[in-house]
Design an enzyme around this catalytic site. Structure first.
Site, PDB file in Angstrom:
ATOM      1  N   SER A 186       0.784  -1.235   0.000  1.00 52.93           N
ATOM      2  CA  SER A 186       0.000   0.000   0.000  1.00 52.93           C
ATOM      3  C   SER A 186       0.811   1.277   0.000  1.00 52.93           C
ATOM      4  O   SER A 186       0.325   2.322  -0.427  1.00 52.93           O
ATOM      5  CB  SER A 186      -0.946   0.009   1.211  1.00 52.93           C
ATOM      6  OG  SER A 186      -0.216  -0.043   2.424  1.00 52.93           O
ATOM      7  N   HIS A 214      -5.416  -3.898  -1.279  1.00 53.76           N
ATOM      8  CA  HIS A 214      -5.280  -2.881  -2.324  1.00 53.76           C
ATOM      9  C   HIS A 214      -5.269  -3.479  -3.726  1.00 53.76           C
ATOM     10  O   HIS A 214      -5.135  -2.749  -4.708  1.00 53.76           O
ATOM     11  CB  HIS A 214      -4.012  -2.055  -2.094  1.00 53.76           C
ATOM     12  CG  HIS A 214      -4.128  -1.093  -0.961  1.00 53.76           C
ATOM     13  ND1 HIS A 214      -4.579   0.198  -1.113  1.00 53.76           N
ATOM     14  CD2 HIS A 214      -3.885  -1.242   0.369  1.00 53.76           C
ATOM     15  CE1 HIS A 214      -4.589   0.806   0.061  1.00 53.76           C
ATOM     16  NE2 HIS A 214      -4.167  -0.051   0.972  1.00 53.76           N
ATOM     17  N   LYS A 244     -12.329  -0.516   0.377  1.00 56.55           N
ATOM     18  CA  LYS A 244     -11.502   0.276  -0.529  1.00 56.55           C
ATOM     19  C   LYS A 244     -12.184   0.328  -1.895  1.00 56.55           C
ATOM     20  O   LYS A 244     -13.109   1.103  -2.092  1.00 56.55           O
ATOM     21  CB  LYS A 244     -10.084  -0.278  -0.556  1.00 56.55           C
ATOM     22  CG  LYS A 244      -9.375  -0.076   0.784  1.00 56.55           C
ATOM     23  CD  LYS A 244      -7.965  -0.577   0.782  1.00 56.55           C
ATOM     24  CE  LYS A 244      -7.214  -0.192   2.046  1.00 56.55           C
ATOM     25  NZ  LYS A 244      -7.764  -0.758   3.294  1.00 56.55           N
TER      26      LYS A 244
END
Length: 397
Positions: A186, A214, A244
């Site tokens: 990340s 991610h 996310k």
């Protein structure tokens, strides 16, 4: 009012953080977390959100969330194992498994909870975990909670991983050995070397664990980094977040049916925390459906990421070795990094500084997170501001 003992501990610690440029000020945004946000009445181009696909304020997800809330209520009312499992939770887990190309999946209240629960449900003090040195804090905490011996592997160094794997599996000290890494790291945006990891793991009999927080919704046409490499059937644990790219809240583990069956009786956050809200579960299902039916959303994310990286690199910024839309501008000194971020804000760009302990000392950076809903005009404005501030602070010439 704090007690004297507590005050005497906290006051100098906080002061030291402020002096070193390590104290993080939390800003409250007014309204939704989109490509532009408002803070203290100022409208800013937002480059600090993990809302990769713009789903957190998507009308389709909101509609599904409202519909499920009307049908099931605002909360599940209990932990999953008592009577907090609703049909909508079963539907979400089935949809995740289909999307990830695994036998089954389990949903948690957060990605952090996944790592706290899943690692300690399988690994014990009789075992060892080889962990990439740049793994996320939740992985580190999950490893500590398990009681297993933690062996740090140099970041993305496959020769070192092979060496550690051979040593751990032939020593006779451990019942099981696991290798854990992020799918997409990340802070730097680089991608785990999944094919090499699988090869080494199968040679030495390692359990494999990839936290794709991610990568979910970003890599592999949304299905993640493991799917990107076509290795969904050769990684034991696939971890992801629903907060996310999915745009809602929660996390999941995808894997074999027997792994998921085990986690449902041994993962403590699953056992002792109330379920995801019905509205959140329904919105997550809709997000996965939209990714499946509208791949152009993911393509736009990558287009924007490539455009911003090229622009910053052309200006002379150090953007590291990112292979994904995550775009760090590495400044180095913590105080200069904080100052750089503040100047960006004053010029209308919200890009937060990232400093120790999130990244090693001396590697402070401003991390930029372009999304699918940024326009080219917004990104052009960002580049103008970066050029102005970079020259002003002598970060670029």
């Amino acid at each position: 009012m704090s007690s004297k003992v507590l005050h005497e501990f906290l006051q100098p610690q906080l002061e030291a953080l402020r002096e070193q440029g390590l104290y993080n000020v939390i800003d409250s945004i007014e309204g939704p977390n989109g490509p532009k946000i408002k803070i203290n009445g100022q409208t800013l181009i937002n480059l600090s959100s993990n809302n990769y696909l713009g789903f957190s304020n998507d009308a389709r997800l909101k509609a599904k969330s409202i519909q499920a809330t009307e049908e099931y209520g605002v909360g599940a009312g209990a932990v999953r194992t008592i009577n907090g499992t609703m049909k909508i939770h079963d539907e979400l887990e089935k949809r995740i498994a289909e999307f990830k190309h695994t036998e089954a999946a389990i949903a948690f209240q957060s990605g952090f909870n996944c790592n706290m629960g899943a690692i300690s449900a399988v690994m014990t003090k009789k075992d060892a975990i080889i962990s990439d040195e740049l793994n996320h804090a939740s992985i580190i905490d999950g490893c500590r909670l398990s009681g297993a011996k933690i062996i740090r592997a140099r970041h993305q160094d496959m020769d070192h991983l092979r060496e550690l794997a051979k040593e751990a599996t032939t020593s006779g000290e451990y019942e099981k050995v696991m290798y854990i890494c992020d799918g997409v790291f990340s802070m730097d945006g680089d991608v785990a070397k999944i094919p090499e990891i699988v090869e080494i793991a199968e040679e030495f009999g390692l359990i494999t664990y990839v936290d794709d927080a991610h990568g979910s919704g970003v890599m592999g046409k949304g299905a993640g980094t493991v799917k990107h490499f076509g290795l969904s059937d050769r990684i034991d644990f696939q971890i992801g977040t629903l907060s996310k790219a999915i745009g809602v809240v929660g996390g999941y583990v995808a894997g074999s049916q027997e792994l998921i069956d085990w986690l449902k009786v041994r993962a403590r956050p699953f056992l002792f925390s109330t379920s995801l809200t019905p509205g959140a579960a329904a919105a997550c299902i809709e997000a996965i459906d939209v990714m499946d039916s509208h791949p152009e959303t993911i393509e736009k994310l990558w287009e924007n990421g490539t455009y911003l990286k090229a622009g910053l690199k052309d200006l002379g910024f150090d953007i590291g070795h990112s292979e994904t839309p995550i775009t760090p501008c590495i400044i180095g000194d913590e105080n200069l990094t904080q100052k750089f971020s503040r100047r960006l804000l004053e010029e209308g760009v919200y890009a937060k500084s990232i400093v120790f302990p999130t990244v090693p000392k001396g590697t402070g950076r401003v991390r930029n997170m372009p999304t699918a809903v940024h326009t080219k005009e917004m990104l052009d404005e960002v580049l103008k501001v970066y050029e102005k501030v970079g020259k002003e602070l002598n970060v670029i010439s």
